[in-house]
Design a protein around this motif. Structure first.
Motif, PDB file in Angstrom:
ATOM      1  N   THR A   1      46.379  37.976   7.084  1.00 42.45           N
ATOM      2  CA  THR A   1      45.022  37.288   6.919  1.00 42.45           C
ATOM      3  C   THR A   1      45.574  35.704   7.385  1.00 42.45           C
ATOM      4  OG1 THR A   1      44.376  38.151   4.996  1.00 42.45           O
ATOM      5  CG2 THR A   1      43.268  36.203   5.491  1.00 42.45           C
ATOM      6  N   ASN A   2      44.557  35.104   8.227  1.00 39.93           N
ATOM      7  CA  ASN A   2      44.904  33.714   8.480  1.00 39.93           C
ATOM      8  C   ASN A   2      44.094  32.870   7.486  1.00 39.93           C
ATOM      9  OD1 ASN A   2      45.455  31.327   9.964  1.00 39.93           O
ATOM     10  ND2 ASN A   2      44.097  31.798  11.586  1.00 39.93           N
ATOM     11  N   ARG A   3      45.221  32.358   6.627  1.00 34.55           N
ATOM     12  CA  ARG A   3      44.402  31.338   5.854  1.00 34.55           C
ATOM     13  C   ARG A   3      45.027  29.954   5.715  1.00 34.55           C
ATOM     14  NH1 ARG A   3      46.947  35.268   1.221  1.00 34.55           N
ATOM     15  NH2 ARG A   3      45.427  37.013   1.460  1.00 34.55           N
ATOM     16  N   THR A   4      44.355  29.343   7.008  1.00 35.65           N
ATOM     17  CA  THR A   4      44.463  27.976   7.355  1.00 35.65           C
ATOM     18  C   THR A   4      43.720  26.703   6.624  1.00 35.65           C
ATOM     19  OG1 THR A   4      43.134  28.524   9.243  1.00 35.65           O
ATOM     20  CG2 THR A   4      45.576  28.875   9.539  1.00 35.65           C
ATOM     21  N   ALA A   5      42.584  27.226   6.166  1.00 34.90           N
ATOM     22  CA  ALA A   5      41.522  26.382   5.608  1.00 34.90           C
ATOM     23  C   ALA A   5      41.189  26.756   4.295  1.00 34.90           C
ATOM     24  CB  ALA A   5      40.488  26.263   6.544  1.00 34.90           C
TER      25      ALA A   5
ATOM     26  N   SER B   1      39.184  29.790   2.723  1.00 39.48           N
ATOM     27  CA  SER B   1      39.126  30.758   3.734  1.00 39.48           C
ATOM     28  C   SER B   1      39.027  32.193   2.914  1.00 39.48           C
ATOM     29  CB  SER B   1      40.416  30.972   4.343  1.00 39.48           C
ATOM     30  OG  SER B   1      41.622  30.918   3.622  1.00 39.48           O
TER      31      SER B   1
ATOM     32  N   ARG C   1      50.693  38.757  10.746  1.00 38.31           N
ATOM     33  CA  ARG C   1      49.967  37.881   9.582  1.00 38.31           C
ATOM     34  C   ARG C   1      48.892  39.052   9.131  1.00 38.31           C
ATOM     35  NH1 ARG C   1      48.710  31.916  11.105  1.00 38.31           N
ATOM     36  NH2 ARG C   1      50.429  31.100   9.740  1.00 38.31           N
TER      37      ARG C   1
ATOM     38  N   GLU D   1      57.140  35.232  19.300  1.00 42.22           N
ATOM     39  CA  GLU D   1      55.609  35.175  18.894  1.00 42.22           C
ATOM     40  C   GLU D   1      54.755  35.638  20.003  1.00 42.22           C
ATOM     41  OE1 GLU D   1      55.663  30.482  16.753  1.00 42.22           O
ATOM     42  OE2 GLU D   1      55.821  30.794  18.973  1.00 42.22           O
TER      43      GLU D   1
END
Length: 83
Positions: A48-52, A55, A46, A24
């Motif tokens: 795209t960070n698609r945490t919400a 997003s 990654r 990591e």
């Protein structure tokens, strides 16, 4: 350039959490069986960070007919699925 990091199979099983933490942080780890490398553990990149929820707002443009019966029939035909 940093030296390659190798774990034998037994140590890799015992220290998997430690190996994942190193990966990591960007390291690549080799797993060896009887002194011969058989696997390389590398970090996933990654895109795209698609945490919400939401997003992707403003990044996707769907046409008005994106879910029409005709569009669905065309997609089904592309995959060889009958209606």
């Amino acid at each position: 350039m940093s030296a390659e990091v190798h774990y034998n199979m037994h140590d890799a099983k015992t220290h998997l959490s430690r190996i994942i933490e190193r990966v990591e942080r960007g390291e690549e780890i080799f797993i060896d069986r009887a002194g011969t490398p058989v696997a390389k553990v590398v970090p996933l990149i990654r895109r795209t960070n698609r945490t919400a929820i939401g997003s992707l707002a403003g990044q996707i443009d769907l046409t008005d007919d994106w879910d029409s019966p005709q569009t669905n029939a065309e997609i089904a035909a592309d995959f060889g699925v009958g209606a």
